[in-house]
Write an enzyme that holds these catalytic residues in place. Structure first.
Site, PDB file in Angstrom:
ATOM      1  N   TYR A 139      11.930 -10.121 -14.301  1.00 58.34           N
ATOM      2  CA  TYR A 139      11.158 -10.714 -13.203  1.00 58.34           C
ATOM      3  C   TYR A 139      12.078 -11.440 -12.209  1.00 58.34           C
ATOM      4  O   TYR A 139      12.995 -12.166 -12.606  1.00 58.34           O
ATOM      5  CB  TYR A 139      10.079 -11.673 -13.741  1.00 58.34           C
ATOM      6  CG  TYR A 139       8.889 -10.940 -14.352  1.00 58.34           C
ATOM      7  CD1 TYR A 139       8.751  -9.551 -14.246  1.00 58.34           C
ATOM      8  CD2 TYR A 139       7.887 -11.628 -15.028  1.00 58.34           C
ATOM      9  CE1 TYR A 139       7.667  -8.881 -14.791  1.00 58.34           C
ATOM     10  CE2 TYR A 139       6.795 -10.959 -15.577  1.00 58.34           C
ATOM     11  CZ  TYR A 139       6.694  -9.586 -15.459  1.00 58.34           C
ATOM     12  OH  TYR A 139       5.609  -8.931 -16.008  1.00 58.34           O
TER      13      TYR A 139
ATOM     14  N   SER B  98       3.558  -3.166 -23.958  1.00 57.23           N
ATOM     15  CA  SER B  98       2.905  -3.225 -22.648  1.00 57.23           C
ATOM     16  C   SER B  98       2.891  -1.823 -22.058  1.00 57.23           C
ATOM     17  O   SER B  98       3.886  -1.092 -22.170  1.00 57.23           O
ATOM     18  CB  SER B  98       3.687  -4.186 -21.744  1.00 57.23           C
ATOM     19  OG  SER B  98       3.113  -4.240 -20.467  1.00 57.23           O
ATOM     20  N   ASN B  99       1.770  -1.470 -21.465  1.00 53.96           N
ATOM     21  CA  ASN B  99       1.620  -0.160 -20.792  1.00 53.96           C
ATOM     22  C   ASN B  99       1.775   1.011 -21.752  1.00 53.96           C
ATOM     23  O   ASN B  99       2.190   2.100 -21.344  1.00 53.96           O
ATOM     24  CB  ASN B  99       2.632  -0.040 -19.632  1.00 53.96           C
ATOM     25  CG  ASN B  99       2.508  -1.176 -18.637  1.00 53.96           C
ATOM     26  OD1 ASN B  99       1.447  -1.379 -18.060  1.00 53.96           O
ATOM     27  ND2 ASN B  99       3.561  -1.953 -18.471  1.00 53.96           N
TER      28      ASN B  99
ATOM     29  N   SER C 165      -2.372  -8.026 -13.299  1.00 51.31           N
ATOM     30  CA  SER C 165      -2.843  -7.722 -11.927  1.00 51.31           C
ATOM     31  C   SER C 165      -4.359  -7.568 -11.865  1.00 51.31           C
ATOM     32  O   SER C 165      -4.878  -6.602 -11.302  1.00 51.31           O
ATOM     33  CB  SER C 165      -2.155  -6.469 -11.363  1.00 51.31           C
ATOM     34  OG  SER C 165      -0.794  -6.724 -11.119  1.00 51.31           O
ATOM     35  N   CYS C 166      -5.078  -8.571 -12.393  1.00 51.80           N
ATOM     36  CA  CYS C 166      -6.551  -8.528 -12.349  1.00 51.80           C
ATOM     37  C   CYS C 166      -7.054  -8.473 -10.915  1.00 51.80           C
ATOM     38  O   CYS C 166      -8.137  -7.946 -10.643  1.00 51.80           O
ATOM     39  CB  CYS C 166      -7.128  -9.763 -13.035  1.00 51.80           C
ATOM     40  SG  CYS C 166      -6.739  -9.827 -14.783  1.00 51.80           S
ATOM     41  N   LEU C 167      -6.290  -9.059  -9.980  1.00 49.62           N
ATOM     42  CA  LEU C 167      -6.708  -9.054  -8.570  1.00 49.62           C
ATOM     43  C   LEU C 167      -5.995  -7.939  -7.810  1.00 49.62           C
ATOM     44  O   LEU C 167      -5.890  -7.974  -6.576  1.00 49.62           O
ATOM     45  CB  LEU C 167      -6.404 -10.425  -7.936  1.00 49.62           C
ATOM     46  CG  LEU C 167      -6.920 -11.649  -8.712  1.00 49.62           C
ATOM     47  CD1 LEU C 167      -6.556 -12.941  -7.992  1.00 49.62           C
ATOM     48  CD2 LEU C 167      -8.431 -11.571  -8.932  1.00 49.62           C
ATOM     49  N   GLY C 168      -5.491  -6.967  -8.554  1.00 56.39           N
ATOM     50  CA  GLY C 168      -4.797  -5.841  -7.912  1.00 56.39           C
ATOM     51  C   GLY C 168      -3.559  -6.297  -7.153  1.00 56.39           C
ATOM     52  O   GLY C 168      -3.208  -5.694  -6.136  1.00 56.39           O
TER      53      GLY C 168
ATOM     54  N   SER D 112      -1.137 -16.129  -9.481  1.00 56.18           N
ATOM     55  CA  SER D 112      -0.902 -17.049  -8.370  1.00 56.18           C
ATOM     56  C   SER D 112      -0.026 -18.224  -8.784  1.00 56.18           C
ATOM     57  O   SER D 112      -0.088 -18.696  -9.922  1.00 56.18           O
ATOM     58  CB  SER D 112      -2.251 -17.583  -7.860  1.00 56.18           C
ATOM     59  OG  SER D 112      -2.034 -18.494  -6.815  1.00 56.18           O
ATOM     60  N   GLY D 113       0.733 -18.734  -7.823  1.00 52.98           N
ATOM     61  CA  GLY D 113       1.519 -19.942  -8.051  1.00 52.98           C
ATOM     62  C   GLY D 113       0.850 -21.153  -7.408  1.00 52.98           C
ATOM     63  O   GLY D 113       1.458 -22.206  -7.273  1.00 52.98           O
TER      64      GLY D 113
HETATM   65  P1  NAP Z   1      -2.778 -10.746  -9.398  1.00 56.53           P
HETATM   66  O1  NAP Z   1      -3.608 -11.961  -9.676  1.00 56.53           O
HETATM   67  O2  NAP Z   1      -3.427  -9.432  -9.367  1.00 56.53           O
HETATM   68  O3  NAP Z   1      -2.040 -10.914  -7.985  1.00 56.53           O
HETATM   69  C1  NAP Z   1      -1.450 -12.121  -7.600  1.00 56.53           C
HETATM   70  C2  NAP Z   1      -1.224 -12.058  -6.111  1.00 56.53           C
HETATM   71  O4  NAP Z   1      -2.488 -12.131  -5.474  1.00 56.53           O
HETATM   72  C3  NAP Z   1      -0.393 -13.218  -5.623  1.00 56.53           C
HETATM   73  O5  NAP Z   1       0.492 -12.745  -4.619  1.00 56.53           O
HETATM   74  C4  NAP Z   1      -1.429 -14.151  -5.043  1.00 56.53           C
HETATM   75  O6  NAP Z   1      -0.911 -14.910  -3.975  1.00 56.53           O
HETATM   76  C5  NAP Z   1      -2.470 -13.177  -4.533  1.00 56.53           C
HETATM   77  N1  NAP Z   1      -3.794 -13.805  -4.483  1.00 56.53           N
HETATM   78  C6  NAP Z   1      -4.434 -14.461  -5.476  1.00 56.53           C
HETATM   79  N2  NAP Z   1      -5.630 -14.932  -5.054  1.00 56.53           N
HETATM   80  C7  NAP Z   1      -5.727 -14.564  -3.772  1.00 56.53           C
HETATM   81  C8  NAP Z   1      -6.730 -14.757  -2.784  1.00 56.53           C
HETATM   82  N3  NAP Z   1      -7.867 -15.429  -3.051  1.00 56.53           N
HETATM   83  N4  NAP Z   1      -6.513 -14.248  -1.547  1.00 56.53           N
HETATM   84  C9  NAP Z   1      -5.382 -13.564  -1.271  1.00 56.53           C
HETATM   85  N5  NAP Z   1      -4.377 -13.351  -2.183  1.00 56.53           N
HETATM   86  C10 NAP Z   1      -4.561 -13.846  -3.406  1.00 56.53           C
HETATM   87  O7  NAP Z   1      -1.635 -10.780 -10.468  1.00 56.53           O
HETATM   88  P2  NAP Z   1      -0.124 -10.205 -10.485  1.00 56.53           P
HETATM   89  O8  NAP Z   1       0.767 -11.287  -9.960  1.00 56.53           O
HETATM   90  O9  NAP Z   1      -0.033  -8.867  -9.872  1.00 56.53           O
HETATM   91  O10 NAP Z   1       0.075 -10.055 -12.050  1.00 56.53           O
HETATM   92  C11 NAP Z   1      -0.181 -11.204 -12.900  1.00 56.53           C
HETATM   93  C12 NAP Z   1       0.862 -11.282 -13.981  1.00 56.53           C
HETATM   94  O11 NAP Z   1       0.788 -10.089 -14.788  1.00 56.53           O
HETATM   95  C13 NAP Z   1       2.320 -11.322 -13.498  1.00 56.53           C
HETATM   96  O12 NAP Z   1       2.736 -12.630 -13.156  1.00 56.53           O
HETATM   97  C14 NAP Z   1       3.054 -10.814 -14.728  1.00 56.53           C
HETATM   98  O13 NAP Z   1       3.206 -11.902 -15.631  1.00 56.53           O
HETATM   99  C15 NAP Z   1       2.072  -9.792 -15.304  1.00 56.53           C
HETATM  100  N6  NAP Z   1       2.410  -8.397 -14.949  1.00 56.53           N
HETATM  101  C16 NAP Z   1       2.763  -7.540 -15.960  1.00 56.53           C
HETATM  102  C17 NAP Z   1       3.059  -6.214 -15.688  1.00 56.53           C
HETATM  103  C18 NAP Z   1       3.442  -5.303 -16.816  1.00 56.53           C
HETATM  104  O14 NAP Z   1       3.855  -4.150 -16.560  1.00 56.53           O
HETATM  105  N7  NAP Z   1       3.333  -5.737 -18.043  1.00 56.53           N
HETATM  106  C19 NAP Z   1       2.997  -5.723 -14.372  1.00 56.53           C
HETATM  107  C20 NAP Z   1       2.617  -6.613 -13.353  1.00 56.53           C
HETATM  108  C21 NAP Z   1       2.313  -7.943 -13.663  1.00 56.53           C
HETATM  109  P3  NAP Z   1      -0.655 -16.507  -4.149  1.00 56.53           P
HETATM  110  O15 NAP Z   1       0.502 -16.681  -5.082  1.00 56.53           O
HETATM  111  O16 NAP Z   1      -0.360 -16.927  -2.735  1.00 56.53           O
HETATM  112  O17 NAP Z   1      -1.912 -17.114  -4.666  1.00 56.53           O
END
Ligand code: NAP
Length: 302
Positions: A55, A160-161, A212-215, A267-268
């Site tokens: 990461y 994973s995956n 990536s619940c929020l894509g 999100s952070g």
């Molecule tokens: P996500 O929740 O789908 O996406 C997060 C992104 O969405 C951030 O950039 C966030 O921005 C934005 N966001 C959230 N709420 C929003 C809103 N209301 N409006 C607009 N943008 C919004 O999650 P993800 O980061 O893709 O994945 C989550 C975690 O899954 C990762 O941190 C990682 O630990 C894990 N992951 C694992 C794999 C794997 O292959 N195992 C792959 C991908 C991810 P802000 O930060 O500005 O809120």
């Protein structure tokens, strides 16, 4: 408040929602701000954190470790997940010619040692094989897992995956139960609902972690017909259930699955983490769940 759940028959316990640290390097936080963010989500009950060696181009674990060093006692309040097996072509590895996977025992040991050092901890709670490796020798991985457990560097292992067959193959050689399969689940992509992955988790009473619940944010910003249809339905359901934002509907939609996925928050921003936690109060009806399915697919159920 988020409660703890046992994720597999022989443990471990995770928080029902997990904080992801993939994007940590983008958050531009000082070490003190990182520590504050960590303490704030622990306060909400989100005690499990998700990392991977790669990461932030191999930076995020280090950034997290710097924060942890400011208050080492915090280590005892969290469960740390990290991953290995992806080899990225980045500046620090100039000899690599192509991104690839490596599940050799030597690579797994090296990756775990690096993660422990960067995270500034003695033990990883759960180590995942990040992506299926076509060259994976399951016996070799099993041996590496057994050794890492014996020397106390890693408590539990998962994947994973992985497809159900890949999971079965590795489990057939690893003596301890694999404790999770971390997979993508969101209203734009839920292949794992239909390809047997989540059925297998339900059968084994092993909880998947949902990434990536929020894509990755594309549910809010995507301009495809699918994203627009899905947003409209999520908004209608939001109004029906009295949720404050559509992300809460999405988390409820993911958690409605009978394999009980544990959403990983990306999100952070602590306000968004709070909103995710507050979504635990909502439960969708079957019909609400399927309305999102239909909007995503663009057609009714067969
Ligand atoms: P996500 O929740 O789908 O996406 C997060 C992104 O969405 C951030 O950039 C966030 O921005 C934005 N966001 C959230 N709420 C929003 C809103 N209301 N409006 C607009 N943008 C919004 O999650 P993800 O980061 O893709 O994945 C989550 C975690 O899954 C990762 O941190 C990682 O630990 C894990 N992951 C694992 C794999 C794997 O292959 N195992 C792959 C991908 C991810 P802000 O930060 O500005 O809120």
């Amino acid at each position: 408040m988020v409660s703890k759940v046992t994720i597999a028959p022989q443990g471990p316990e995770f928080s029902q929602m997990i904080q992801g640290y993939w994007r940590l390097a983008e958050w531009g936080m000082t070490p003190q701000e990182r520590l504050t963010f960590l303490k704030q989500h622990i306060e909400l009950g989100v005690t499990t954190v998700d990392h991977a060696d790669i990461y932030g181009g191999y930076e995020c674990e280090q950034l997290f470790g710097e924060a942890l060093k400011l208050d080492p006692c915090v280590r005892d309040q969290i469960e740390i997940v990290t991953k290995c097996d992806i080899n990225l072509c980045v500046d620090k590895f100039p000899q690599r010619k192509v991104n690839h996977y490596d599940t050799s025992a030597a690579h797994i040991y090296q990756s775990v040692n690096n993660s422990l050092e960067r995270l500034a901890v003695e033990q990883i709670d759960v180590l995942l094989i990040h992506r299926p490796d076509a060259l994976m020798d399951a016996d070799e991985v099993a041996e590496a897992f057994a050794e890492l457990r014996k020397v106390g560097k890693v408590k539990h292992f998962g994947v994973s995956n992985f497809s159900p067959r890949q999971f079965e193959l590795l489990q057939s050689r690893v003596s301890q139960p694999l404790v999770t399969n971390q997979v993508e689940i969101n209203p734009l992509n839920f292949d794992v609902v239909h390809d047997g992955t989540l059925d297998q988790m339900q059968m084994l009473r092993t909880l998947p972690m949902a990434w990536s619940c929020l894509g990755g944010g594309s549910i809010f910003s995507g301009d495809t017909e699918q994203a627009t249809r899905v947003r409209d339905v999520l908004e209608a359901i939001r109004a029906e259930i009295g949720a404050s934002s559509i992300d809460q509907v999405i988390y409820a939609w993911v958690r409605r699955l009978p394999s009980n996925p544990l959403p990983i928050i990306g999100s952070g921003k602590i306000e968004r983490v709070k909103s995710a936690v507050e979504s635990l109060q909502f439960e969708l009806t079957r019909e609400q769940w399927y309305r999102v399915w239909v909007a995503s697919k663009g057609h009714g159920v067969p």
